[in-house]
Design a protein around this motif. Structure first.
Motif, PDB file in Angstrom:
ATOM      1  N   ILE A  12      54.407  -8.307 -19.912  1.00  0.00           N
ATOM      2  CA  ILE A  12      54.307  -9.599 -19.143  1.00  0.00           C
ATOM      3  C   ILE A  12      55.104 -10.553 -20.095  1.00  0.00           C
ATOM      4  N   GLY A  13      55.618 -11.519 -19.369  1.00  0.00           N
ATOM      5  CA  GLY A  13      56.383 -12.590 -20.277  1.00  0.00           C
ATOM      6  C   GLY A  13      55.523 -13.730 -20.150  1.00  0.00           C
ATOM      7  N   ALA A  14      56.069 -14.624 -21.315  1.00  0.00           N
ATOM      8  CA  ALA A  14      55.265 -15.775 -21.598  1.00  0.00           C
ATOM      9  C   ALA A  14      56.355 -17.035 -21.743  1.00  0.00           C
ATOM     10  N   LYS A  15      55.904 -18.076 -20.980  1.00  0.00           N
ATOM     11  CA  LYS A  15      56.831 -19.276 -21.131  1.00  0.00           C
ATOM     12  C   LYS A  15      56.795 -20.013 -22.371  1.00  0.00           C
ATOM     13  N   ASP A  16      55.591 -20.163 -22.902  1.00  0.00           N
ATOM     14  CA  ASP A  16      55.329 -20.719 -24.420  1.00  0.00           C
ATOM     15  C   ASP A  16      54.616 -19.438 -25.292  1.00  0.00           C
ATOM     16  N   TYR A  17      55.164 -18.761 -25.720  1.00  0.00           N
ATOM     17  CA  TYR A  17      54.521 -17.637 -26.470  1.00  0.00           C
ATOM     18  C   TYR A  17      53.549 -17.916 -27.480  1.00  0.00           C
ATOM     19  N   ALA A  18      53.614 -19.013 -28.088  1.00  0.00           N
ATOM     20  CA  ALA A  18      52.248 -19.278 -29.076  1.00  0.00           C
ATOM     21  C   ALA A  18      51.322 -19.601 -28.209  1.00  0.00           C
ATOM     22  N   VAL A  34      53.605  -6.890 -32.882  1.00  0.00           N
ATOM     23  CA  VAL A  34      54.293  -5.745 -33.104  1.00  0.00           C
ATOM     24  C   VAL A  34      55.708  -5.740 -33.498  1.00  0.00           C
ATOM     25  N   ALA A  35      56.263  -7.011 -33.340  1.00  0.00           N
ATOM     26  CA  ALA A  35      57.728  -7.010 -33.471  1.00  0.00           C
ATOM     27  C   ALA A  35      57.901  -8.725 -33.512  1.00  0.00           C
ATOM     28  N   GLU A  36      59.084  -9.266 -33.887  1.00  0.00           N
ATOM     29  CA  GLU A  36      58.967 -10.761 -33.950  1.00  0.00           C
ATOM     30  C   GLU A  36      58.646 -11.386 -32.789  1.00  0.00           C
ATOM     31  N   LYS A  37      59.136 -10.861 -31.481  1.00  0.00           N
ATOM     32  CA  LYS A  37      58.958 -11.471 -30.398  1.00  0.00           C
ATOM     33  C   LYS A  37      57.998 -10.892 -29.129  1.00  0.00           C
ATOM     34  N   MET A  38      57.400 -10.265 -29.716  1.00  0.00           N
ATOM     35  CA  MET A  38      56.269  -9.139 -28.947  1.00  0.00           C
ATOM     36  C   MET A  38      54.997  -8.884 -29.657  1.00  0.00           C
ATOM     37  N   SER A  39      53.850  -8.727 -28.807  1.00  0.00           N
ATOM     38  CA  SER A  39      52.610  -8.348 -29.341  1.00  0.00           C
ATOM     39  C   SER A  39      51.971  -7.573 -28.519  1.00  0.00           C
ATOM     40  N   VAL A  40      50.977  -6.621 -28.866  1.00  0.00           N
ATOM     41  CA  VAL A  40      50.189  -5.911 -28.050  1.00  0.00           C
ATOM     42  C   VAL A  40      49.015  -6.539 -27.868  1.00  0.00           C
ATOM     43  N   VAL A  41      48.423  -6.716 -26.686  1.00  0.00           N
ATOM     44  CA  VAL A  41      47.279  -7.291 -26.353  1.00  0.00           C
ATOM     45  C   VAL A  41      46.087  -6.444 -25.954  1.00  0.00           C
ATOM     46  N   TYR A  50      51.696  -5.582 -23.103  1.00  0.00           N
ATOM     47  CA  TYR A  50      52.541  -6.016 -24.268  1.00  0.00           C
ATOM     48  C   TYR A  50      52.887  -7.441 -23.460  1.00  0.00           C
ATOM     49  N   LEU A  51      52.796  -8.592 -24.477  1.00  0.00           N
ATOM     50  CA  LEU A  51      53.138 -10.108 -24.427  1.00  0.00           C
ATOM     51  C   LEU A  51      54.652 -10.042 -25.092  1.00  0.00           C
ATOM     52  N   GLN A  52      55.516 -10.547 -24.401  1.00  0.00           N
ATOM     53  CA  GLN A  52      56.687 -10.804 -24.746  1.00  0.00           C
ATOM     54  C   GLN A  52      57.072 -12.218 -24.706  1.00  0.00           C
ATOM     55  N   ASP A  53      57.917 -12.467 -25.798  1.00  0.00           N
ATOM     56  CA  ASP A  53      58.295 -13.941 -25.959  1.00  0.00           C
ATOM     57  C   ASP A  53      59.694 -14.095 -25.224  1.00  0.00           C
ATOM     58  N   TYR A  54      59.691 -13.930 -23.946  1.00  0.00           N
ATOM     59  CA  TYR A  54      60.554 -13.942 -22.863  1.00  0.00           C
ATOM     60  C   TYR A  54      59.817 -14.570 -21.534  1.00  0.00           C
ATOM     61  N   TYR A  55      60.710 -15.376 -20.795  1.00  0.00           N
ATOM     62  CA  TYR A  55      60.249 -15.901 -19.555  1.00  0.00           C
ATOM     63  C   TYR A  55      61.485 -15.920 -18.499  1.00  0.00           C
ATOM     64  N   LEU A  56      61.162 -15.366 -17.568  1.00  0.00           N
ATOM     65  CA  LEU A  56      61.992 -15.665 -16.377  1.00  0.00           C
ATOM     66  C   LEU A  56      61.042 -16.095 -15.290  1.00  0.00           C
ATOM     67  N   PHE A 107      40.881 -14.378  -9.327  1.00  0.00           N
ATOM     68  CA  PHE A 107      42.102 -14.677  -9.746  1.00  0.00           C
ATOM     69  C   PHE A 107      42.154 -15.710 -11.053  1.00  0.00           C
ATOM     70  N   LEU A 108      43.122 -15.353 -11.827  1.00  0.00           N
ATOM     71  CA  LEU A 108      43.137 -16.045 -13.044  1.00  0.00           C
ATOM     72  C   LEU A 108      44.801 -16.073 -13.232  1.00  0.00           C
ATOM     73  N   HIS A 109      45.300 -17.335 -13.107  1.00  0.00           N
ATOM     74  CA  HIS A 109      46.868 -17.158 -13.697  1.00  0.00           C
ATOM     75  C   HIS A 109      47.166 -17.769 -15.080  1.00  0.00           C
ATOM     76  N   ASP A 110      47.668 -16.915 -15.890  1.00  0.00           N
ATOM     77  CA  ASP A 110      47.931 -17.427 -17.151  1.00  0.00           C
ATOM     78  C   ASP A 110      49.132 -18.526 -17.232  1.00  0.00           C
ATOM     79  N   PRO A 111      49.205 -19.086 -18.591  1.00  0.00           N
ATOM     80  CA  PRO A 111      49.983 -20.192 -18.766  1.00  0.00           C
ATOM     81  C   PRO A 111      51.539 -19.994 -18.237  1.00  0.00           C
ATOM     82  N   ALA A 112      52.089 -18.719 -18.010  1.00  0.00           N
ATOM     83  CA  ALA A 112      53.331 -18.459 -17.612  1.00  0.00           C
ATOM     84  C   ALA A 112      53.438 -18.183 -15.991  1.00  0.00           C
ATOM     85  N   GLY A 113      52.286 -18.015 -15.409  1.00  0.00           N
ATOM     86  CA  GLY A 113      52.155 -17.744 -13.947  1.00  0.00           C
ATOM     87  C   GLY A 113      51.852 -16.309 -13.646  1.00  0.00           C
TER      88      GLY A 113
END
Length: 122
Positions: A12-18, A34-41, A50-56, A107-113
């Protein structure tokens, strides 16, 4: 054929990764980079994503994850409600419990939707 799989993980993506990392930590999940722009949750020992520092926008706002709950759904909902996620994280929404023919969910929407379904089957 039954595959000898050990797990399945979505990305899944993150609008604001932090902010998303903080959101999932407040929710009680364990976040491990697990990488500079990715975490395992980790939701539990055997459930993770996987949470990615990527947003579309169109991708995140159309991503859904269903987490089946073993325990009492009402108690689980109460435990999430008291966290005050919508007050702490803009764009976050928590629904009430819906009763369906197949079972119950909320239902729960996370900060990225990204839309989480938390539920139990009958």
């Amino acid at each position: 054929m039954i595959h000898p799989a050990k797990s399945i993980r979505t990305f899944i993506g993150a609008k604001d990764y932090a902010e998303s990392i903080r959101f999932y930590e407040v929710l009680g999940f364990e976040v491990h980079p697990v990488a500079e722009k990715m975490s395992v949750v980790r939701v539990s020992e055997n459930i993770a994503f996987y949470l990615q520092d990527y947003y579309l926008k169109s991708w995140c706002e159309n991503s859904m994850i269903f987490l089946e709950i073993e325990e009492n759904l009402e108690s689980y909902w109460e435990a999430i409600k008291v966290l005050g996620l919508p007050d702490k994280f803009p764009g976050t929404k928590l629904s009430s419990i819906r009763h369906n023919d197949w079972g119950n969910e909320f239902f729960l929407h996370d900060p990225a939707g990204n839309l989480w379904h938390f539920g139990v089957f009958k």
